[in-house]
Structure formats: structure tokens, C-alpha cells
Write a protein that holds these residues in place. Structure first.
Motif, short mmCIF file in Angstrom:
data_model
loop_
_atom_site.label_atom_id
_atom_site.label_comp_id
_atom_site.label_asym_id
_atom_site.label_seq_id
_atom_site.Cartn_x
_atom_site.Cartn_y
_atom_site.Cartn_z
N LEU A 180 -9.68 6.98 -1.46
CA LEU A 180 -9.48 6.58 -2.84
C LEU A 180 -10.70 5.85 -3.41
CD1 LEU A 180 -5.78 5.37 -2.54
CD2 LEU A 180 -6.55 7.18 -4.08
N GLU A 181 -11.25 4.93 -2.62
CA GLU A 181 -12.37 4.13 -3.10
C GLU A 181 -13.67 4.93 -3.14
OE1 GLU A 181 -12.45 0.37 -1.09
OE2 GLU A 181 -10.57 -0.26 -2.04
N ALA A 182 -13.78 5.94 -2.27
CA ALA A 182 -14.95 6.83 -2.34
C ALA A 182 -14.94 7.60 -3.66
CB ALA A 182 -14.95 7.80 -1.17
N ALA A 183 -13.75 8.02 -4.07
CA ALA A 183 -13.63 8.75 -5.34
C ALA A 183 -13.96 7.85 -6.53
CB ALA A 183 -12.21 9.31 -5.48
N ASP A 191 -21.03 15.96 -4.46
CA ASP A 191 -20.58 16.31 -3.11
C ASP A 191 -19.39 15.47 -2.64
OD1 ASP A 191 -22.06 14.04 -3.07
OD2 ASP A 191 -22.99 14.43 -1.10
N VAL A 192 -18.86 14.59 -3.50
CA VAL A 192 -17.68 13.79 -3.14
C VAL A 192 -16.44 14.50 -3.65
CG1 VAL A 192 -16.46 11.59 -3.43
CG2 VAL A 192 -18.96 11.63 -3.19
N PRO A 193 -15.51 14.90 -2.75
CA PRO A 193 -14.33 15.65 -3.19
C PRO A 193 -13.42 14.79 -4.05
CG PRO A 193 -14.11 15.00 -0.87
CD PRO A 193 -15.51 14.66 -1.30
N GLU A 194 -12.73 15.44 -5.00
CA GLU A 194 -11.77 14.73 -5.83
C GLU A 194 -10.54 14.34 -5.00
OE1 GLU A 194 -10.65 16.86 -9.28
OE2 GLU A 194 -12.71 17.11 -10.03
N VAL A 195 -9.89 13.28 -5.46
CA VAL A 195 -8.67 12.84 -4.78
C VAL A 195 -7.55 13.82 -5.08
CG1 VAL A 195 -6.93 11.03 -4.64
CG2 VAL A 195 -9.34 10.42 -4.86
N SER A 421 2.77 4.87 -8.44
CA SER A 421 1.50 4.98 -9.16
C SER A 421 0.95 6.39 -9.11
CB SER A 421 0.48 3.98 -8.58
OG SER A 421 0.89 2.65 -8.80
N VAL A 422 1.09 7.02 -7.93
CA VAL A 422 0.63 8.41 -7.78
C VAL A 422 1.45 9.32 -8.69
CG1 VAL A 422 0.48 10.37 -6.21
CG2 VAL A 422 -0.23 8.10 -5.43
N ASN A 423 2.79 9.14 -8.65
CA ASN A 423 3.67 10.00 -9.45
C ASN A 423 3.41 9.86 -10.95
OD1 ASN A 423 4.84 10.88 -7.10
ND2 ASN A 423 6.59 9.47 -7.21
N GLU A 424 2.94 8.68 -11.33
CA GLU A 424 2.68 8.42 -12.75
C GLU A 424 1.22 8.72 -13.13
OE1 GLU A 424 3.89 4.39 -13.31
OE2 GLU A 424 5.94 4.78 -12.67
N ASN A 425 0.47 9.30 -12.17
CA ASN A 425 -0.93 9.67 -12.41
C ASN A 425 -1.78 8.48 -12.85
OD1 ASN A 425 -0.92 12.49 -11.79
ND2 ASN A 425 0.26 12.81 -13.67
N LYS A 426 -1.55 7.35 -12.23
CA LYS A 426 -2.32 6.16 -12.57
C LYS A 426 -3.71 6.22 -11.95
CE LYS A 426 1.47 2.92 -13.42
NZ LYS A 426 2.07 1.63 -13.04
N GLU A 427 -4.56 5.31 -12.39
CA GLU A 427 -5.94 5.28 -11.90
C GLU A 427 -5.98 5.10 -10.38
OE1 GLU A 427 -8.79 5.43 -13.67
OE2 GLU A 427 -7.83 5.69 -15.62
N ALA A 428 -7.02 5.65 -9.76
CA ALA A 428 -7.18 5.53 -8.31
C ALA A 428 -7.29 4.07 -7.87
CB ALA A 428 -8.40 6.32 -7.84
N GLU A 429 -7.88 3.23 -8.76
CA GLU A 429 -8.02 1.80 -8.43
C GLU A 429 -6.66 1.15 -8.21
OE1 GLU A 429 -11.56 2.41 -11.32
OE2 GLU A 429 -9.58 3.29 -10.95
#
Length: 466
Positions: A180-183, A191-195, A421-429
Motif C-alpha cells: 500500500l505504501e509503495a503505491a 514500474d510500480v504496480p497499482e494496488v 475502507s477498501v469496500n468504500e474505495n478510500k485512499e490507500a493512506e
């Protein structure tokens, strides 16, 4: 707060229980252990220098103070880091008894050792990295184990089974945080894959399931660790004390034909299939003008309120009366077993009457406390009631500690927040924050995240010398 000197000075304590015995052990730990013991120990054969001394070998000799022999002893020198505390440790094996070990301990303290605080040897094992905090707590559980099942559970925890499971979950959480933090940090890099939120959500649900299994094990685990408070209740003279004596197989409670013989609560413990039951024989619940009997009845009702399992005894040779009905109304919402006693006499009681109050699903057992008839069936029913048919496997991880249980529940709540948070599409932070919070919370079990107050509370429960 201890100073560095207090944390790393040499400590000493008696490590065996007080009273007469074959051996009494005085234990030292710290960098001056060898020097202190050498100053009062006169071996029968000359010792090699400390640096050349064989570790874990016993030496026979005498503890001498001011030219006077205090005791003939066996001394074992143990070199760091291969010791319980990972410090130099010495154990002086004296003759058992209060005087000998106390005199030897006094001689050790006069030569510069400090009297250890409760649990300080185990605390040093934790501080020096030999064991984690969950394993340190397991040491206390081993000492306090009331049954072989409780011992087995504590040994499993000491061997690191719970800690390994917690670290496995923590490692998975850490991997999620890294992704998550890499994204977040390298969002501009090609070259950094999306979450992939679907994968994150799936892994979080799996982790939540693992936590739930540990949390669910607490109901069973605490039985083995703490025992089941089992209150024996009924009106006067129905056989409560006779039943207690039958369980114990000796005359613990006074039994007479006179109602109101038991005036206070009597506690004893039995072991049924590895589960410790703390039996509380209570005063008969009835109306009385006697102030002493009134106080006994008050205590009976107090025990009844906190009881985990209630054994409600009825006199089978009599019909129900108002006192039986009053007690039945008190226990109908509690976990209970109805015991119809005195089946060696002609039965006059009608089970339908009591079932109309307690319900058709109440457990009934018929016994004779006098002859022992039905006692085995009652014991089986007690185990069934608290175990609900579950059997503990030898390698099963059980959570037995209320501190661990509370931490696991907090971590599960934080994982649920992350899933939402994931289900609500919130920010990765925001997702990362909840995942990291769960990871840090789990670290409290093993002591990777802790504070001085928690450590002091845990180790203050230990005896001095452990």
C-alpha cells in the motif's frame, strides 16, 4: 522507572517454595553471580577459574560465612548466553527447610547481590530476548496450572505456538502495508504496480478469519486456565454439603440432619477431564431470623450471581415448595443442572413442576449423594455443559489470557475498518493506517510493542525467584 544499574545488577532469590523439603534453591543472575558465590563457597575440590569452569556442572562443597559453615551444598554455574535469563546464573542447592536457604540467601545478599523482585528472572529473559512476552506469561500459567490440560495449554504457549501464529498474521499485515505504501510513495513511477483492491480485500478477510478463530478459542481456553466457578445451591438440608463431599471423596463439609448447618461458602476444586471446577457449597437459601444464617444466605446469593455453572439441588423425597420455586426462578436464565437428590428414598417430587419453571431443555440428573449413585453421570453432564462437545487437540492453539483476548478483538476491529475502507474505495493512506494499527496492536501480545506499566503489571503477578 528502574535505572540501568538496577536493570543489570546481580539479583538473587529463593526459587523453591517455603517449608520443609529435600532441596532448597537460591538462584542468582547477573554479571557478578560467579564472583559473589565464589566468595562464600568452599568446594571440596579446587575450582578452575571462572573463565575455564565447565557450565552446568555441579560442584559439592560448603557455604561459609565468617568462618562458619552454613550448609553443605551443590553449586551449579551456568554461563551466558545459554541460561534462562541469558546472563550468568548460579544455583545453590541447599538442604530444604526455612532456615538453611534463608541463611544462604542472606550471605549472598551481603556479598552484593540484590533481592529479586517478583518475576524478575523471567522479566530479564524477556528483556534479553530469550522469550517474548506471551511466552513469559506462559511461564506463570505453567506454575499456576491446576490440571494436565491447563499445563498442556501453557506449555504450548511457552513453546511459541501462539507467538508464531501472531507473527505469521503480523507478517501478512506488514506485506500489505509495504504494498500500500509503495503505491503511495511511488505513484508517479511506471514500474510500480497499482494496488489491486480486490486482492487486498481478500487477504484482509482471510486475516480477519484467522483472528476470529483465535478469539473464539478463548471461551474454551479460559476454562483450562481459570477454572469454572460452580455454585451448589438449594434450600436447607437437600444434600448440598453431602454432594460436595461426594465430589471430593472426603468429608470436607459438616453434614447433619439439622437445616442451616452450612453457614458460609466452602470452596474446593476438582478436576474433571482436564477442566478445573471450583465448587462452592453455599448456605441453604431460605427465610430466617438468625443473623449469622442471614449473612450466609446473602453470600450464597452473591455467589449465585457470578456463577458460571449452577448445580441446583432438589430433595427428591419431598414435593416442591416455595423455597425451591424461588431458587428456580433465580437460576432459570443461567447455565444450570438440576440435580434430584436422595433417589435412594421413595421419590415424591414431580419433574413436570420444575420443568414448567425452568423449561423443558434444562439438564436433569438423578443422584444419591449418600450412596454415590448417579455421581458419574453428573460429572459427565458438567463437562458437557462447559465444553459444548468440544475437545482440545494436543496441538490446538488456545487463547487463555484475557489480555491477549482483548488485543485480538482490537486488532480484528482494525482489520474490519480496513476492509470497510477498501469496500468504500478510500485512499490507500487510510487503508494502510488501519492495517498498520492492527499490526502494531498484535505486537502487544509478543511485547514488540509495549510499555513499562504493562510489563510491571504482568511480572508483579509472579512469585519471587521465578
Amino acid at each position: 522507572m528502574k535505572t540501568r544499574t538496577e536493570i543489570f545488577d546481580t539479583i538473587a532469590a529463593i526459587s523453591t517454595p517455603p517449608g520443609e523439603g529435600g532441596i532448597g534453591i537460591v538462584r542468582l543472575s547477573g554479571e557478578d553471580s560467579f564472583r559473589i558465590v565464589d566468595s562464600i563457597f568452599k568446594p571440596l575440590k579446587k575450582l578452575p577459574p571462572a573463565s575455564e569452569r565447565e557450565s552446568f556442572k555441579m560442584y559439592l562443597g560448603y557455604i561459609v560465612k565468617n568462618g562458619k559453615i552454613l550448609d553443605e551444598v551443590l553449586v551449579t554455574y551456568m554461563k551466558k548466553p545459554h541460561t534462562y535469563t541469558r546472563e550468568d546464573v548460579v544455583e545453590i542447592n541447599c538442604h530444604g527447610g526455612a532456615v538453611a536457604v534463608q541463611e544462604v540467601l542472606r550471605a549472598v545478599l551481603e556479598k552484593g547481590a540484590r533481592l529479586a523482585e517478583p518475576g524478575e528472572f523471567t522479566k530479564r529473559a524477556f528483556i534479553n530476548g530469550r522469550i517474548d512476552l506471551a511466552q513469559a506469561e506462559a511461564v506463570l500459567d505453567i506454575v499456576r496450572a491446576k490440571t494436565s490440560k491447563a499445563l498442556q495449554t501453557a506449555v504450548n504457549q511457552l513453546s511459541g505456538k501462539l507467538s508464531c501464529k501472531v507473527r505469521e498474521i503480523t507478517s501478512r499485515l506488514k506485506d500489505l502495508v509495504v504494498r500500500l505504501e509503495a503505491a503511495i510513495d511511488f505513484a508517479e513511477e511506471e514500474d510500480v504496480p497499482e494496488v489491486e483492491l480486490d486482492k487486498i480485500s481478500k487477504e484482509l478477510r482471510e486475516i480477519k478469519s484467522s483472528l476470529e478463530k483465535l478469539i473464539e478459542s478463548y471461551d474454551e481456553g479460559r476454562l483450562y486456565r481459570n477454572g469454572v466457578l460452580t455454585t451448589i445451591v438449594g434450600k436447607p438440608n437437600v444434600g448440598k454439603s453431602s454432594l460436595l463431599n461426594s465430589f471430593l471423596k472426603f468429608e470436607r463439609a459438616i453434614v447433619t440432619p439439622i437445616p442451616g448447618t452450612t453457614r458460609d461458602v466452602i470452596e474446593e476444586q476438582i478436576n474433571l477431564k482436564g477442566i478445573p471446577f471450583i465448587l462452592a457449597d453455599t448456605a441453604g437459601i431460605t427465610e430466617t431470623a438468625d443473623p449469622i444464617e442471614k449473612e450466609g444466605i446473602k453470600r450464597s446469593r452473591s455467589y449465585l450471581e457470578k456463577s458460571q455453572l449452577t448445580i441446583f439441588i432438589l430433595d427428591g423425597s419431598e414435593k416442591l415448595d416455595e423455597r425451591d420455586i424461588e431458587i428456580a426462578s433465580r437460576i432459570k436464565n443461567q447455565s444450570h443442572i438440576v440435580v434430584i437428590n436422595k433417589v435412594d428414598l421413595p421419590l415424591k417430587i414431580d419433574e413436570k413442576d420444575i420443568k414448567s419453571i425452568l423449561g423443558l431443555d434444562s439438564a436433569f440428573v438423578k443422584i444419591s449423594a449418600k450412596t454415590g449413585e448417579g455421581l458419574k453421570h453428573l460429572e459427565e453432564k458438567m463437562v458437557e455443559m462447559v465444553q459444548s462437545g468440544k475437545a482440545m487437540g494436543d496441538n490446538q492453539i488456545l487463547v487463555t489470557n484475557a489480555r491477549h483476548y482483548a488485543i485480538l478483538k482490537r486488532a480484528k476491529d482494525e482489520i474490519e475498518n480496513a476492509i470497510n475502507s477498501v469496500n468504500e474505495n478510500k485512499e490507500a493512506e487510510l487503508i494502510s493506517f488501519d492495517v498498520r494499527s492492527a499490526m502494531d496492536t498484535l505486537g502487544e501480545i509478543t511485547g514488540e510493542i509495549t510499555n513499562a506499566d504493562i510489563l510491571n503489571e504482568i511480572f508483579s503477578q509472579f512469585c519471587i525467584g521465578k
